[in-house]
Every structure is written in structure tokens, then in C-alpha cells.
Design a protein around this motif. Structure first.
Motif, short mmCIF file in Angstrom:
data_model
loop_
_atom_site.label_atom_id
_atom_site.label_comp_id
_atom_site.label_asym_id
_atom_site.label_seq_id
_atom_site.Cartn_x
_atom_site.Cartn_y
_atom_site.Cartn_z
N ILE A 1 141.51 25.73 24.09
CA ILE A 1 142.80 25.01 24.43
C ILE A 1 142.36 24.55 25.75
O ILE A 1 141.61 25.87 26.67
CB ILE A 1 143.91 25.92 24.15
CG1 ILE A 1 143.59 26.17 22.36
CG2 ILE A 1 144.72 25.40 24.62
CD1 ILE A 1 144.90 27.18 22.39
N ASN A 2 142.83 23.25 25.82
CA ASN A 2 142.23 22.98 27.21
C ASN A 2 143.60 22.86 28.42
O ASN A 2 145.15 22.45 27.26
CB ASN A 2 142.16 21.19 27.42
CG ASN A 2 142.53 20.53 29.17
OD1 ASN A 2 142.84 20.25 28.92
ND2 ASN A 2 141.02 21.25 29.37
N VAL A 3 144.06 23.93 29.20
CA VAL A 3 145.24 24.38 29.52
C VAL A 3 145.10 23.10 30.97
O VAL A 3 144.40 23.09 31.85
CB VAL A 3 145.33 25.46 29.91
CG1 VAL A 3 146.62 26.20 30.62
CG2 VAL A 3 145.28 25.83 28.63
N ALA A 4 145.80 22.39 31.02
CA ALA A 4 145.97 21.29 31.86
C ALA A 4 147.38 21.95 33.14
O ALA A 4 148.12 22.87 32.67
CB ALA A 4 146.27 20.24 31.71
N GLY A 5 147.54 21.29 34.65
CA GLY A 5 148.42 22.19 35.43
C GLY A 5 149.34 21.56 35.13
O GLY A 5 149.02 20.40 34.19
N PRO A 6 151.08 21.55 35.59
CA PRO A 6 152.25 20.96 35.42
C PRO A 6 152.04 19.33 35.75
O PRO A 6 151.66 19.28 36.82
CB PRO A 6 153.11 21.83 37.00
CG PRO A 6 152.17 22.47 36.93
CD PRO A 6 150.79 22.80 36.78
N GLY A 7 153.15 18.77 35.18
CA GLY A 7 152.94 17.26 35.14
C GLY A 7 151.75 16.63 34.53
O GLY A 7 151.71 14.67 34.80
N ALA A 8 150.54 17.09 33.96
CA ALA A 8 149.71 16.79 33.41
C ALA A 8 149.82 15.83 31.60
O ALA A 8 150.80 16.34 31.09
CB ALA A 8 148.17 17.53 33.48
N GLN A 9 148.90 15.31 31.59
CA GLN A 9 149.57 14.56 30.45
C GLN A 9 149.35 15.29 28.87
O GLN A 9 147.87 16.46 28.77
CB GLN A 9 149.68 13.00 30.42
CG GLN A 9 149.67 12.24 29.27
CD GLN A 9 149.83 10.79 29.18
OE1 GLN A 9 149.07 10.13 29.80
NE2 GLN A 9 150.31 9.79 28.51
N GLN A 10 149.66 15.76 28.13
CA GLN A 10 149.71 16.15 27.38
C GLN A 10 148.48 15.64 26.19
O GLN A 10 149.20 14.71 26.01
CB GLN A 10 150.92 16.92 26.77
CG GLN A 10 149.92 18.42 25.24
CD GLN A 10 151.30 19.16 25.17
OE1 GLN A 10 152.60 18.45 25.54
NE2 GLN A 10 151.07 19.97 24.32
N LYS A 11 147.46 15.75 25.47
CA LYS A 11 147.00 14.65 24.63
C LYS A 11 147.78 15.99 23.33
O LYS A 11 146.94 16.87 22.96
CB LYS A 11 145.59 14.62 24.40
CG LYS A 11 145.26 13.65 25.72
CD LYS A 11 144.29 13.24 25.85
CE LYS A 11 143.76 13.03 27.24
NZ LYS A 11 142.00 12.71 26.92
#
Length: 62
Positions: free
Chosen positions: A51-61
Motif C-alpha cells: 500500500i502506498n500511503v501519500a501525504g494529505p492532498g496527494a492524488q489517490q490512484k
């Protein structure tokens, strides 16, 4: 899993499993988890999921 009114199917029932994931607060990056699936009849299967956890506001794929 059951679904109704999915695309052209009025009713759909398929085998499924559901897992819930929640990262640690402020974690960003790849996280790996392993799920053990046990079937009727004794067969066991290991599923490794990244699972790739991105920071707030990042675009989710999806």
C-alpha cells in the motif's frame, strides 16, 4: 460478497475477502502487509499487499 444493480447485473454474488488498513499517524511511503486466506477444505493462500500511503492532498490512484 453480494452486490445489486452493478452495471448490467441486477444481482451478483462472488467470493471475496475484505481487509481494513490504517497507517500510523504521519506515515508516508510504502507499507507491506500479509493476509492469510483459509479456504474450506483446508487450502491456505498467502497474499502480500503493498500500500502506498501519500501525504494529505496527494492524488489517490484507485
Amino acid at each position: 460478497m453480494k452486490a445489486t444493480n452493478y452495471k448490467a447485473c441486477l444481482a451478483l454474488e462472488v467470493p471475496a475477502y475484505v481487509a481494513f488498513y490504517k497507517s500510523q499517524p504521519d506515515f508516508i511511503g510504502d507499507d507491506v502487509l500479509t493476509i492469510e486466506v483459509k479456504y474450506a477444505g483446508g487450502r491456505t493462500e498467502i497474499q502480500k499487499i503493498t500500500i502506498n500511503v501519500a501525504g494529505p492532498g496527494a492524488q489517490q490512484k484507485i
